[in-house]
Design an enzyme around this catalytic site. Structure first.
Site, PDB file in Angstrom:
ATOM      1  N   ILE A   1      27.063  28.928  19.912  1.00 57.65           N
ATOM      2  CA  ILE A   1      26.486  29.997  19.018  1.00 57.65           C
ATOM      3  C   ILE A   1      26.400  29.280  17.724  1.00 57.65           C
ATOM      4  O   ILE A   1      27.163  28.555  17.169  1.00 57.65           O
ATOM      5  CB  ILE A   1      27.316  31.155  19.065  1.00 57.65           C
ATOM      6  CG1 ILE A   1      26.578  32.535  18.762  1.00 57.65           C
ATOM      7  CG2 ILE A   1      28.845  31.072  18.171  1.00 57.65           C
ATOM      8  CD1 ILE A   1      25.815  33.115  20.030  1.00 57.65           C
TER       9      ILE A   1
ATOM     10  N   ASN B   1      45.928  41.510  36.805  1.00 55.95           N
ATOM     11  CA  ASN B   1      44.676  41.048  36.136  1.00 55.95           C
ATOM     12  C   ASN B   1      45.050  39.662  35.536  1.00 55.95           C
ATOM     13  O   ASN B   1      46.149  39.624  34.702  1.00 55.95           O
ATOM     14  CB  ASN B   1      44.567  41.831  34.893  1.00 55.95           C
ATOM     15  CG  ASN B   1      43.380  41.286  33.771  1.00 55.95           C
ATOM     16  OD1 ASN B   1      42.754  40.607  34.297  1.00 55.95           O
ATOM     17  ND2 ASN B   1      43.777  41.824  32.529  1.00 55.95           N
ATOM     18  N   GLY B   2      44.161  38.727  35.794  1.00 55.38           N
ATOM     19  CA  GLY B   2      44.434  37.080  35.373  1.00 55.38           C
ATOM     20  C   GLY B   2      44.334  36.045  36.612  1.00 55.38           C
ATOM     21  O   GLY B   2      43.720  36.268  37.535  1.00 55.38           O
TER      22      GLY B   2
ATOM     23  N   ILE C   1      36.662  35.885  41.585  1.00 52.95           N
ATOM     24  CA  ILE C   1      36.657  34.616  41.296  1.00 52.95           C
ATOM     25  C   ILE C   1      37.032  33.723  42.248  1.00 52.95           C
ATOM     26  O   ILE C   1      36.692  32.566  42.646  1.00 52.95           O
ATOM     27  CB  ILE C   1      37.731  34.586  39.818  1.00 52.95           C
ATOM     28  CG1 ILE C   1      37.138  35.210  38.780  1.00 52.95           C
ATOM     29  CG2 ILE C   1      37.656  33.118  39.686  1.00 52.95           C
ATOM     30  CD1 ILE C   1      35.685  34.976  38.150  1.00 52.95           C
TER      31      ILE C   1
ATOM     32  N   CYS D   1      40.034  41.128  36.132  1.00 54.03           N
ATOM     33  CA  CYS D   1      40.062  42.339  36.680  1.00 54.03           C
ATOM     34  C   CYS D   1      40.561  43.326  35.397  1.00 54.03           C
ATOM     35  O   CYS D   1      40.887  42.899  34.464  1.00 54.03           O
ATOM     36  CB  CYS D   1      40.932  42.377  37.682  1.00 54.03           C
ATOM     37  SG  CYS D   1      40.618  41.351  39.115  1.00 54.03           S
TER      38      CYS D   1
ATOM     39  N   ASP E   1      46.016  34.244  44.422  1.00 52.37           N
ATOM     40  CA  ASP E   1      47.312  34.222  43.614  1.00 52.37           C
ATOM     41  C   ASP E   1      47.973  35.437  43.577  1.00 52.37           C
ATOM     42  O   ASP E   1      49.182  35.446  43.307  1.00 52.37           O
ATOM     43  CB  ASP E   1      46.972  33.700  42.382  1.00 52.37           C
ATOM     44  CG  ASP E   1      45.735  34.406  41.586  1.00 52.37           C
ATOM     45  OD1 ASP E   1      45.176  35.312  42.230  1.00 52.37           O
ATOM     46  OD2 ASP E   1      45.346  33.813  40.475  1.00 52.37           O
TER      47      ASP E   1
END
Length: 619
Positions: free
Chosen positions: A289, A76-77, A54, A2, A101
């Site tokens: 890549i 965030n995480g 998620i 986030c 979480d």
């Protein structure tokens, strides 16, 4: 994954709601699925959140509160041990409204306060507002996977996941920090706590910030510990490493959305894909890549792993015209960032997001298990210097400076320096002599710190032998300030979450206990790691030189991009401010164009700095 933002004010003026929403909206790309706000005007705090869903897709809306609403969090995480912590907290009598979480952190903070940070196993940046204490807590994970910027203006603090969000705040002055530019040119990035602006800071990894009406306290809660070496023998250590690798991958497979993996073809990402394949029933989705130039192309090795584990494999080839995307990359990184591998990482993230929302990668393996060539170089020169007279070496260097080949000059210079100075020289992209010749006097007079001191202090803070000193310095600098920034911005620009099993807390701590000669021996790198994963690979897969995730920019600058680079550097902000001497800059470009010297990294750094000034304005 986030984006978070917020304002906490102990001034008389009220929080500007429009500014708060503008900051949060600037993070939309990090969280395209949902947004949420908390405004407490009586206590003068506002929290904002953009969500990439998620886990717990239906009840994971943020901010999230404790039972009585006195404590709020934006996060965030990912916390990988949240189920274990949740069971503990339920036994303690806490009530949960979600399966996230995030809510675990709120209740853990209720019980332990700041000490809760030591219980969290994962990647995170979060803000907790405690209305009882009238205090804001900001925190980042140990290694620095997730970013957090802040600015303190009088008795008010603004914070956000990315620096661009703080550009929305009229109260924050945007005065260029020339010392940060010096650091950037030296290391391709601006390390924390610096940013491109004097009044905006990064919260360093493994740090927290407590802000209240009386103070703003910043402190560290974790650091790598090389003092305690394992009592296990080599075979026992291999077994423990095998267990930790499997566990760290398994924990990162928890997701309610599609999941895949970056596959470079190197040892680390290949091992992650192999372990994922053993732990999942469906074929792993892999993404690679490459380049047309075979010297830089690892696609054939990635295909070997993809075929061996029957993955759903996807590839993309980067060509010189890929630099058309550079202005967009500059906008998303927000401040100067010079690692050229951001370019392929951008395209890799874009391709991957078309298929999955979460991707595992191999970040951290080189720092944990001694994968970089400079570790052996530093150790070798340290041994030689014990038998060399530094005064004689300096004399030989001085009298032969103009006639010795470049490599001989560099070797003599390294021998004439101290151990910590050798590390700094090998890890920077411009020498002190080159800086002195290139930097304009105006620029030099604006710099109030020494870029060389940044790394020598980090190297010197670890009282161990040279290998451990090098590992420690890279884990505290190159890894979080360059590599993890690269992946976070490129992936989150496309709404993609990246997870790094090799940076699991338990794995990092265990790696610090391993004797250096189990990691690097007689010039061979990652000894114990390769020993553990060798059976996962085809015969001979590990017996090749390390390539790294490098880009053929040196050749591009001499070919298709020659005029582009010249136009962007000469008569740019770099010479108008002035930061650089135009004639010396022309000399550097000419030396590179003719092939007499390879200045590719320095030129790329200056190119990205020039493009940043184009995007965000000159000083």
């Amino acid at each position: 994954m986030c984006g978070i933002s917020g304002i906490c004010s102990f001034e008389e003026s009220k929080i500007n709601e429009a500014v708060m929403k503008g900051m949060t909206d600037e993070l939309r790309h990090r969280g395209p699925d949902d947004e949420g706000y908390f405004f407490d005007f009586s206590n003068r705090v506002a929290l904002g959140h953009r969500r990439l869903s998620i886990i717990d897709l239906t009840t994971g809306h943020q901010p999230i509160f404790n039972e009585d609403g006195a404590i709020a969090i934006v996060f965030n995480g990912e916390i990988y041990n949240f189920l274990e912590l949740r069971k503990y907290l339920l036994k303690k009598g806490h009530n949960f409204k979600t399966n996230t979480d995030t809510e675990v952190i709120v209740h853990l903070y209720e019980d332990l306060g700041i000490e809760c940070l030591k219980k969290l196993r994962g990647m995170f940046a979060f803000a907790i507002w405690d209305s009882r204490k009238e205090e804001l807590l900001l925190a980042r994970d140990r290694i620095g996977k997730k970013p957090l910027y802040y600015a303190i203006v009088n008795k008010k603090i603004f914070f956000a996941s990315e620096i661009q969000a703080l550009y929305r705040v009229p109260e924050i002055k945007r005065n260029i920090d020339y010392s940060a530019i010096d650091l950037y040119i030296s290391y391709s990035c601006i390390p924390s706590p610096y940013t491109i602006y004097k009044d905006i800071k990064k919260l360093p990894p493994a740090h927290f910030l407590c802000f209240n009406k009386d103070s703003a306290i910043i402190d560290r809660y974790w650091r790598p510990d090389y003092n305690k070496k394992t009592r296990l023998d080599y075979e026992e250590a291999k077994n423990e490493l095998t267990r930790l690798l499997s566990e760290s991958v398994r924990l990162r497979l928890i997701s309610d959305v599609p999941l895949g993996a970056f596959l470079s073809g190197g040892t680390d990402s290949s091992a992650i894909v192999a372990l994922m394949s053993r732990l999942t029933e469906r074929p792993v989705k892999t993404f690679s890549i490459g380049f047309l130039n075979a010297k830089y192309n690892e696609l054939p090795y990635a295909r070997q792993i993809a075929q061996r584990y029957n993955t759903e494999h996807n590839e993309f080839v980067v060509e010189p015209n890929a630099i058309e995307i550079l202005p967009e990359i500059v906008r998303h990184y927000g401040e100067p960032y010079g690692d050229s591998s951001a370019l392929p990482t951008w395209y890799l993230s874009k391709m991957t997001k078309q298929h999955v929302t979460v991707a595992l990668n191999g970040d951290g393996g080189d720092e944990l298990f001694a994968g970089y060539p400079w570790y052996h170089t530093i150790h070798l020169f340290n041994k030689i210097s014990r038998f060399a007279n530094p005064y004689l070496i300096r004399h030989i260097y001085n009298i032969g400076y103009k006639i010795f080949p470049r490599r001989v000059k560099k070797a003599l210079k390294l021998l004439s320096k101290s151990e910590k100075e050798r590390f700094q020289i090998l890890r920077s992209y411009i020498s002190s002599d080159e800086r002195n010749a290139l930097f304009h006097d105006y620029f030099k007079n604006q710099i109030n710190s020494d870029a060389e001191d940044y790394l020598t202090k980090l190297y010197d803070e670890s009282f161990h032998e040279d290998y451990d000193r090098s590992f420690n310095a890279d884990i505290l600098s190159y890894l979080p300030e360059d590599l993890l920034v690269k992946v976070d911005r490129a992936s989150m620009a496309h709404g993609l979450e990246c997870r790094s099993p090799l940076l699991d807390q338990e794995l990092v701590d265990f790696s610090c206990t391993l004797p250096p000669f189990w990691k690097i021996k007689n010039g061979e790198t990652k000894v114990i790691f390769k020993d553990v994963v060798k059976d996962l690979f085809p015969e001979g897969f590990l017996n090749r030189p390390k390539m790294g995730f490098s880009v053929p920019i040196g050749e591009w600058f001499r070919g298709e991009l020659k005029s582009f680079v010249f136009d962007k550097l000469i008569n740019s902000s770099l010479t108008r401010i002035p930061l650089l001497k135009e004639e010396q800059l022309k000399t550097i470009l000419e030396e590179h164009f003719t092939g007499s010297h390879n200045h590719e990294t320095l030129i790329w750094n200056l190119l990205m700095l020039s493009l940043w000034f184009e995007e965000y304005g000159s000083a």
